[in-house]
Design a protein around this motif. Sequence first.
Motif, PDB file in Angstrom:
ATOM      1  N   ALA A 241       9.970 -28.302 -16.692  1.00 49.52           N
ATOM      2  CA  ALA A 241      10.185 -29.287 -15.378  1.00 49.52           C
ATOM      3  C   ALA A 241       9.067 -30.201 -15.191  1.00 49.52           C
ATOM      4  O   ALA A 241       7.905 -29.797 -15.322  1.00 49.52           O
ATOM      5  N   SER A 242       9.514 -31.198 -14.674  1.00 48.84           N
ATOM      6  CA  SER A 242       8.548 -32.299 -14.259  1.00 48.84           C
ATOM      7  C   SER A 242       7.422 -32.767 -15.381  1.00 48.84           C
ATOM      8  O   SER A 242       6.225 -32.732 -14.999  1.00 48.84           O
TER       9      SER A 242
ATOM     10  N   GLN B 232       4.601 -33.959 -17.415  1.00 47.58           N
ATOM     11  CA  GLN B 232       3.709 -34.990 -16.911  1.00 47.58           C
ATOM     12  C   GLN B 232       2.567 -35.254 -18.322  1.00 47.58           C
ATOM     13  O   GLN B 232       1.763 -34.314 -18.712  1.00 47.58           O
TER      14      GLN B 232
ATOM     15  N   ARG C  31       8.638 -26.685  -9.838  1.00 47.57           N
ATOM     16  CA  ARG C  31       9.784 -27.736  -9.974  1.00 47.57           C
ATOM     17  C   ARG C  31       9.206 -28.996 -10.033  1.00 47.57           C
ATOM     18  O   ARG C  31       9.941 -29.948 -10.499  1.00 47.57           O
ATOM     19  N   SER C  32       8.023 -29.396  -9.565  1.00 54.23           N
ATOM     20  CA  SER C  32       7.492 -30.617  -9.800  1.00 54.23           C
ATOM     21  C   SER C  32       5.929 -30.750  -9.643  1.00 54.23           C
ATOM     22  O   SER C  32       5.230 -29.684  -8.965  1.00 54.23           O
TER      23      SER C  32
ATOM     24  N   HIS D 295       2.212 -33.234 -10.279  1.00 51.54           N
ATOM     25  CA  HIS D 295       1.456 -34.556 -10.086  1.00 51.54           C
ATOM     26  C   HIS D 295       0.070 -34.439 -10.397  1.00 51.54           C
ATOM     27  O   HIS D 295      -0.544 -33.303  -9.831  1.00 51.54           O
TER      28      HIS D 295
ATOM     29  N   HIS E 299      10.091 -33.777  -5.717  1.00 51.93           N
ATOM     30  CA  HIS E 299       9.310 -34.838  -6.420  1.00 51.93           C
ATOM     31  C   HIS E 299       7.881 -35.144  -5.710  1.00 51.93           C
ATOM     32  O   HIS E 299       7.540 -34.874  -4.525  1.00 51.93           O
TER      33      HIS E 299
ATOM     34  N   GLY F 141       4.387 -37.572  -6.790  1.00 49.85           N
ATOM     35  CA  GLY F 141       3.840 -38.768  -7.511  1.00 49.85           C
ATOM     36  C   GLY F 141       3.220 -39.726  -6.711  1.00 49.85           C
ATOM     37  O   GLY F 141       2.974 -39.352  -5.584  1.00 49.85           O
TER      38      GLY F 141
END
Length: 544
Positions: A232-233, A235, A272-273, A275, A315, A317
Amino acid sequence: MFNFTRQPQASNPRGSLLRLAIAPWLTAALLLSGCAIPQVSPEERAKNAPSSLQLAPAQGVVSVKMTSNRAGISTFFGQWARLQVKNLETSEKTWLSNRSELIENHSLFLGALSPGTYEIHGVESSSSAVMTLISSADASNTFPAFAIAAGQLTDLGTITYVRKHYPVNSREFRWGIAPDAPFDRQTILRRLNPTLRDQLSLRPVLAWNDGDRLRARRKAHDESLGLTMRVASPQLQPDGSVLFGESFGQIAVRSKQGAWTFQQTPTSLPIRSLHVGLGGEMYAGSDDGILMVRRTPTGSWESIPLPTTDSSVIHIGALPGSADVLVVLQTSDRFLGLSIGASADRPLKEQFSKPRALFVNPMYDVRGYVLEAVGQVLLATGAFQSKTEILKYSSADPIWKDVSSGDENTPSNWASLNDGSIGRFGGIPLTGMYFTTTDNDGKSWERRGDLNWANGGLLFVSEKVGYVVRTDSIAALDPELNRQSIWRTNDAGRTWSLAGSPKTIGGTLIALGGTEKIGYAGANGRFMVSQDGGKTWNAERVLP
């Protein structure tokens, strides 16, 4: 090393002709029609919310979460819907209902029980529409007992349901119990109504009875930590490594050379996210309103309190043109955008709040998809049979604007072309599919190259070079025999040519740095890597 139990064949009590060994095209039709999603009225949703739980004077509360290493607990269901417990003193059996939202990556079983000693006996999910589908998993004589006391909370933490990846429709599984996770306990009390929360906070929290069963389930969980490939997500980092959100509160780190390591966060729920901020701080989000930050690589994780109790962090970001971080939440009734300053003492600032449409069939509920493009970020909201609405924020025009065009499509398959424009495949396989782009937020679309059955993942690694997964054939009975191929464009989607095949099924394309090096995470637990633009593939990770 890994011992698994076989889940019973998912059953259809209405007749033998409609069992789960059906052709994939019928499977897809059933899922799109919402057959595997029970109908829920607004009144039933409100009644099932954790905040609606009421406690009689002689009752206690039990809470247990159940999460999986895979996106689904069976072919047709993403969550377990019911959990059965048995009172060992009276032999009475009670079903507890799942109180989590459909988007969440876990089930939340929360209920009031009479005092006594209990055991968990099993779980089940079922749905009746065109046909009846039932999936179940036995848990009798597996978990330790637990006590319920009047006016007290028994928090059993998180049960892990570890299902084999291969074959993709495997019914083999094992049970585990995750260690106590500091951030998870906080979320349970936060979701109760204030009166009940205050009442339960006055007395000690109960848990599993200690003993051999508890130790065995803890060991099974620990041995299963690496059996996850949610990716997931993703980076991509400046050093060529890639971070992924994974099951059981883990962050997977793939080095540039292809070595995998896992980092644990203070939750047992899937990440799930992700950054990484300008100062190197790492943000991670999950369900249950869990948002956290680690400000240095060797520092500890800090919880960031959110203004909602039922949110999924979809999200995290950069906020364009700013040093702030943008966090987008999907709650039971809205989408909420928040910005966070880099310093610990900066308060959350609301960026937008947008109502979320809900329907009797939860599968049709509107979902949010965030797309980052050059100097801008878009929140596209939509679902099957609903119009897409778009909120946009850019560094050139730093205010959230509704730029919706009334387009009817699901925005989950959009991709940024890295020049500020957005691309997607339109059409349907029966009549032909084609690649289109927009540079005005979807008000108009330019039709480019045709490629039928390009209905898989879409990834652009530069302004011109992109990849898409094409379905070549669908097997009648065994999904492992499905065939897919990777197609490439070198001219921003105007033409497409066959690159190769990753020899796995249904997955996610991942940028690994540059235009030639890409990854493909298959739904059957295979992580494939290509160094030559998709021509040849090697299996880097293979999960059971």
